[in-house]
Design a protein around this motif. Sequence first.
Motif, PDB file in Angstrom:
ATOM      1  N   GLY A  46       0.846  -1.183   0.352  1.00 49.59           N
ATOM      2  CA  GLY A  46       0.039   0.230  -0.649  1.00 49.59           C
ATOM      3  C   GLY A  46       1.078   1.039   0.212  1.00 49.59           C
ATOM      4  N   GLY A  47       2.187   1.694   0.896  1.00 43.44           N
ATOM      5  CA  GLY A  47       3.157   2.395   0.458  1.00 43.44           C
ATOM      6  C   GLY A  47       2.416   2.979   1.523  1.00 43.44           C
ATOM      7  N   THR A  48       2.751   5.098   1.578  1.00 48.85           N
ATOM      8  CA  THR A  48       2.434   5.820   2.103  1.00 48.85           C
ATOM      9  C   THR A  48       0.829   5.616   2.533  1.00 48.85           C
ATOM     10  OG1 THR A  48       4.652   7.153   1.392  1.00 48.85           O
ATOM     11  CG2 THR A  48       2.657   8.001   2.796  1.00 48.85           C
ATOM     12  N   ILE A  49       0.153   5.962   1.092  1.00 49.68           N
ATOM     13  CA  ILE A  49      -1.284   5.771   1.489  1.00 49.68           C
ATOM     14  C   ILE A  49      -2.188   4.804   2.157  1.00 49.68           C
ATOM     15  CG2 ILE A  49      -3.104   5.728   0.252  1.00 49.68           C
ATOM     16  CD1 ILE A  49      -2.337   7.232  -2.380  1.00 49.68           C
ATOM     17  N   GLY A  50      -1.477   3.903   1.847  1.00 56.04           N
ATOM     18  CA  GLY A  50      -1.952   2.854   3.054  1.00 56.04           C
ATOM     19  C   GLY A  50      -1.672   2.981   4.120  1.00 56.04           C
ATOM     20  N   PHE A  51      -0.253   3.289   4.204  1.00 60.76           N
ATOM     21  CA  PHE A  51       0.136   3.350   6.341  1.00 60.76           C
ATOM     22  C   PHE A  51      -0.971   5.088   6.092  1.00 60.76           C
ATOM     23  CE2 PHE A  51       2.263   6.415   9.293  1.00 60.76           C
ATOM     24  CZ  PHE A  51       3.038   5.600  10.486  1.00 60.76           C
TER      25      PHE A  51
END
Length: 256
Positions: A46-51
Amino acid sequence: MNWKFSYTFLMMFLAMGLFPSSLLAQEEPVERVAPQLSLEELVQAGGTIGFVIMLLSIAMIALIVEHALTIRRKTLMPMGLAEQVHQHLTTGQLEPAKQACREEPSFLASLLLAGLNEVGLGYTVIEKSMEDASVQQASRLYRKIEYLSLISSIAPMLGLLGTVWGMILAFLEFTVQENPLPSELAPGIYRALVTTLLGLGVAVPALASFAIFRNRIDELVAETSLMSEHVFSTWRRAQLKQRQSAARTPSSQGEE
């Protein structure tokens, strides 16, 4: 000569019947196991948005726990408060009734205290004062649960944002290779879809919790309003009797 030809034909026939089965036996399809993703791999994909979506999920859980503890009958309507205020009001002890409401701050206490402050101005004024207090306290409760509605709206939007961004990165492969293979595009595409999955995974329970707490507030607000009116019912009947007796007294003196 004919016997040799017949023997050769028979051997060829048997070979045609046996060799395909043996070839099929050697080429049995191998079962392919679908790849599995763990929660840690989903978060990493998810990357940054997933975080950010995971942070929203933590906030959602905290809000649900807080609302479950505060928006309930025992908290909004403390046991014994209505009976205690009713007893003081029946005996004409206004200050002890007000003090009982101040000692147990709650939804019911706010309504009763608003009505007690208007005693002496008539039941119509008392009823209007309790209705205004009910609207004010209910608005505070609705504002509390609005954050769950906000999370249910933001989470899927963030997931869609991450998906669109991931798809853009995946199709950038066409700038590097003229005809990239589907296997080269697949990793970028599935990573892009992970954020949508995470967003929906947060939005669904947040929206469901918001609906549950909203219905609970509607039920408890109506029940509390009826209870506060019941507390003043005996006092109201007593005031009506006093007015009727006061109206009869001058008429009886005039006849004499």
